[in-house]
Design a protein around this motif. Structure first.
Motif, short mmCIF file in Angstrom:
data_model
loop_
_atom_site.label_atom_id
_atom_site.label_comp_id
_atom_site.label_asym_id
_atom_site.label_seq_id
_atom_site.Cartn_x
_atom_site.Cartn_y
_atom_site.Cartn_z
N ALA A 30 0.91 -1.16 0.00
CA ALA A 30 0.00 0.00 0.00
C ALA A 30 0.95 1.21 0.00
N ARG A 31 0.42 2.41 0.23
CA ARG A 31 1.34 3.57 0.21
C ARG A 31 1.98 3.82 1.57
N SER A 32 1.23 3.61 2.66
CA SER A 32 1.74 4.06 3.97
C SER A 32 2.64 3.03 4.64
N MET A 90 -0.05 2.81 -6.56
CA MET A 90 -0.56 2.11 -7.76
C MET A 90 -0.96 3.07 -8.89
N SER A 91 -0.87 4.37 -8.61
CA SER A 91 -1.11 5.31 -9.72
C SER A 91 0.20 5.57 -10.47
N ASN A 92 1.29 5.01 -9.92
CA ASN A 92 2.60 5.21 -10.52
C ASN A 92 3.00 3.94 -11.28
N LEU A 94 -5.58 -8.96 -5.93
CA LEU A 94 -5.63 -7.53 -6.28
C LEU A 94 -6.85 -6.91 -5.61
N ASN A 95 -6.59 -5.96 -4.72
CA ASN A 95 -7.64 -5.49 -3.81
C ASN A 95 -7.66 -3.98 -3.64
N HIS A 96 -6.55 -3.29 -3.95
CA HIS A 96 -6.43 -1.86 -3.66
C HIS A 96 -7.44 -1.03 -4.47
N ILE A 97 -7.78 0.13 -3.94
CA ILE A 97 -8.58 1.11 -4.69
C ILE A 97 -8.12 2.52 -4.33
N GLY A 98 -8.25 3.41 -5.29
CA GLY A 98 -7.98 4.82 -5.02
C GLY A 98 -9.20 5.45 -4.36
N SER A 99 -8.97 6.57 -3.72
CA SER A 99 -10.05 7.25 -3.01
C SER A 99 -10.98 7.97 -3.99
N SER A 127 -3.81 -0.74 -13.24
CA SER A 127 -2.76 -1.35 -12.42
C SER A 127 -3.05 -2.84 -12.22
N TYR A 128 -4.33 -3.22 -12.14
CA TYR A 128 -4.69 -4.63 -11.94
C TYR A 128 -4.24 -5.46 -13.16
N ILE A 129 -4.51 -4.92 -14.36
CA ILE A 129 -4.21 -5.77 -15.53
C ILE A 129 -2.69 -5.83 -15.76
N PRO A 162 -17.64 6.94 -11.27
CA PRO A 162 -16.28 6.54 -11.67
C PRO A 162 -15.88 5.19 -11.06
N TYR A 163 -16.23 4.96 -9.78
CA TYR A 163 -15.91 3.71 -9.11
C TYR A 163 -16.61 2.54 -9.79
N VAL A 164 -17.91 2.72 -10.07
CA VAL A 164 -18.70 1.68 -10.74
C VAL A 164 -18.04 1.31 -12.07
N THR A 212 -17.45 -10.54 -5.82
CA THR A 212 -18.48 -9.49 -5.80
C THR A 212 -18.88 -9.26 -4.34
N LEU A 213 -18.56 -8.08 -3.84
CA LEU A 213 -18.87 -7.77 -2.44
C LEU A 213 -19.98 -6.74 -2.35
N GLY A 214 -20.82 -6.91 -1.32
CA GLY A 214 -21.79 -5.86 -0.96
C GLY A 214 -21.09 -4.86 -0.04
N LEU A 215 -21.87 -4.10 0.71
CA LEU A 215 -21.26 -3.10 1.60
C LEU A 215 -20.54 -3.80 2.76
N ILE A 216 -19.26 -3.45 2.97
CA ILE A 216 -18.43 -4.07 4.00
C ILE A 216 -18.00 -2.99 4.99
N ASP A 217 -17.94 -3.37 6.27
CA ASP A 217 -17.80 -2.35 7.33
C ASP A 217 -16.38 -1.82 7.54
N THR A 235 -12.98 3.07 5.82
CA THR A 235 -13.14 3.94 4.65
C THR A 235 -14.58 3.93 4.15
N ALA A 236 -15.11 2.72 3.96
CA ALA A 236 -16.47 2.63 3.41
C ALA A 236 -17.49 3.27 4.36
N MET A 237 -17.34 2.98 5.65
CA MET A 237 -18.33 3.51 6.62
C MET A 237 -18.29 5.03 6.66
P1 NDP Z 1 -9.80 0.55 2.20
O1 NDP Z 1 -9.93 1.98 1.79
O2 NDP Z 1 -10.04 0.17 3.59
O3 NDP Z 1 -8.33 0.06 1.80
C1 NDP Z 1 -7.78 0.42 0.57
C2 NDP Z 1 -6.35 -0.05 0.52
O4 NDP Z 1 -5.76 0.40 -0.70
C3 NDP Z 1 -5.50 0.52 1.66
O5 NDP Z 1 -4.54 -0.41 2.07
C4 NDP Z 1 -4.83 1.73 1.02
O6 NDP Z 1 -3.63 2.02 1.72
C5 NDP Z 1 -4.58 1.18 -0.40
N1 NDP Z 1 -4.45 2.26 -1.39
C6 NDP Z 1 -5.23 3.36 -1.55
N2 NDP Z 1 -4.77 4.12 -2.56
C7 NDP Z 1 -3.66 3.48 -3.03
C8 NDP Z 1 -2.72 3.79 -4.05
N3 NDP Z 1 -2.81 4.91 -4.80
N4 NDP Z 1 -1.69 2.95 -4.25
C9 NDP Z 1 -1.56 1.83 -3.49
N5 NDP Z 1 -2.42 1.47 -2.53
C10 NDP Z 1 -3.46 2.30 -2.30
O7 NDP Z 1 -10.73 -0.30 1.17
P2 NDP Z 1 -11.71 -1.51 1.50
O8 NDP Z 1 -11.00 -2.49 2.34
O9 NDP Z 1 -13.01 -0.98 1.92
O10 NDP Z 1 -11.90 -2.15 0.04
C11 NDP Z 1 -11.05 -3.18 -0.43
C12 NDP Z 1 -11.61 -3.73 -1.72
O11 NDP Z 1 -12.92 -4.20 -1.50
C13 NDP Z 1 -11.67 -2.71 -2.85
O12 NDP Z 1 -11.32 -3.33 -4.06
C14 NDP Z 1 -13.14 -2.33 -2.86
O13 NDP Z 1 -13.58 -1.88 -4.11
C15 NDP Z 1 -13.77 -3.65 -2.49
N6 NDP Z 1 -15.11 -3.46 -1.95
C16 NDP Z 1 -15.27 -2.84 -0.75
C17 NDP Z 1 -16.54 -2.61 -0.26
C18 NDP Z 1 -16.77 -1.94 1.05
O14 NDP Z 1 -17.94 -1.63 1.35
N7 NDP Z 1 -15.76 -1.72 1.86
C19 NDP Z 1 -17.74 -2.99 -1.04
C20 NDP Z 1 -17.44 -3.63 -2.28
C21 NDP Z 1 -16.17 -3.85 -2.72
P3 NDP Z 1 -2.85 3.43 1.59
O15 NDP Z 1 -3.87 4.51 1.74
O16 NDP Z 1 -1.84 3.36 2.69
O17 NDP Z 1 -2.19 3.43 0.24
#
Ligand code: NDP
Length: 282
Positions: A59-61, A87-89, A112-117, A140-142, A176-178, A208-213, A216-218
């Motif tokens: 992750a970044r931190s 992952m944007s780099n 592969l699990n990361h997402i941008g804000s 970044s995933y592909i 954009p996320y969708v 495929t996940l629904g809303l997870i607690d 960030t999501a909350m």
């Molecule tokens: P979080 O925001 O809790 O975690 C995201 C992770 O990605 C963190 O470790 C963050 O760390 C890292 N990240 C963010 N930006 C970057 C970047 N630019 N480069 C590298 N790493 C990055 O997300 P969730 O756990 O809630 O979600 C995880 C997955 O589950 C995602 O794919 C999401 O789409 C999916 N999902 C989640 C749902 C939910 O309700 N929570 C619902 C459906 C799907 P750092 O900031 O340190 O980089």
């Protein structure tokens, strides 16, 4: 009747894949999990650790990653390493996969699990944000999947893609996320066919996940949606089992599967429910 049959089908699948799961298969498994400093990724790191896997997290931190690695080692990970990366780099993507291949001596699982804000708000025409998000959540995933494929092929490994119900069924306030999640479903669905046609050793699981607690999501949906959130630790375990049993898809919680069906069977009812799940008062 369709809904009842669907429930029976989902229950059957759930029983089938959980009973096939052999926790021992993960002992010593070489795993790279992205986005693993917090949320579902962090929980996946802890589960893999308890199963005795060898893991690389990213992750970044850096500080947070270090703490997660320490906890993984205390929970039983055979080995645990971290690498800070954005992952944007583009150059960070190959760097992360190379690091994992070198530290672990190959890969059995790439998760592969990361997402941008992104904001939970009406689409405001910010195309630059959509492009940036696509870079992190999709391109970044592909790129990482392609880089890891030869090692996964050699080890009869698995690609695990964390997607969302939003990728199967568009929801408002997150256009954009969708889009990024729909792109993942399309790309990895297509790649799965190609790997099968090539008689590849690599399995692809799309989750495929629904809303997870997660925090960030909350914080993002607070006051904006009326729907229950499900535990991150359970979502994480389900993702891991799906990858380990080489299932093509996970629906967590299970009824997300029903939603993907009702959108085609009774679209106007589904639209009604979706739009009323969000608090919006123009
Ligand atoms: P979080 O925001 O809790 O975690 C995201 C992770 O990605 C963190 O470790 C963050 O760390 C890292 N990240 C963010 N930006 C970057 C970047 N630019 N480069 C590298 N790493 C990055 O997300 P969730 O756990 O809630 O979600 C995880 C997955 O589950 C995602 O794919 C999401 O789409 C999916 N999902 C989640 C749902 C939910 O309700 N929570 C619902 C459906 C799907 P750092 O900031 O340190 O980089």
């Amino acid at each position: 009747i369709k809904i009842i049959f669907s429930c029976i089908f989902v229950a059957f699948l759930a029983i089938r894949w959980t009973s096939n799961f052999d926790a021992e298969s993960l002992r010593g498994a070489k795993v790279l999990v992205t986005g693993s400093s917090k949320g579902i990724g962090e929980q996946m790191a802890y589960h893999y650790a308890r199963f005795g896997a060898k893991i690389v997290i990213t992750a970044r931190s850096k500080d947070t990653l270090q703490k997660v690695v320490e906890k993984c080692l205390s929970l039983g990970a055979q080995e645990a390493f971290y690498i800070a990366a954005d992952m944007s780099n583009e150059s960070d993507l190959d760097r992360v996969v190379d690091f994992a291949l070198k530290k672990l001596g190959g890969l059995d699982y790439l998760v592969l699990n990361h997402i941008g804000s992104t904001r939970v708000a009406m689409w405001d025409g910010d195309v630059e944000h959509a492009k940036w998000l696509m870079k992190i959540n999709f391109f970044s995933y592909i790129q990482m999947a392609w880089k890891a494929l030869p090692s996964l092929e050699k080890n009869k490994g698995s690609l695990v893609i964390v997607s969302s119900l939003a990728g199967k069924m568009p929801s408002p306030l997150t256009a954009p996320y969708v889009s990024t999640k729909s792109a993942l479903n399309g790309f990895f669905g297509s790649l799965r066919h190609e790997l099968a046609m090539k008689k590849s050793n690599v399995s692809i699981s799309v989750c495929t996940l629904g809303l997870i607690d997660t925090e960030t999501a909350m914080s993002k949906v607070k006051g904006k949606v009326n729907m229950p959130a499900y535990p991150a630790t359970e979502a994480a375990l389900n993702i891991i089992i799906t990858g380990a049993t080489r299932q093509p898809e996970l629906f967590y919680p299970w009824f997300t599967y029903i939603w993907t069906l009702t959108k085609d069977w009774i679209p106007s009812f589904t639209d009604y429910v979706v739009q009323r799940s969000y608090n919006y008062n123009p």
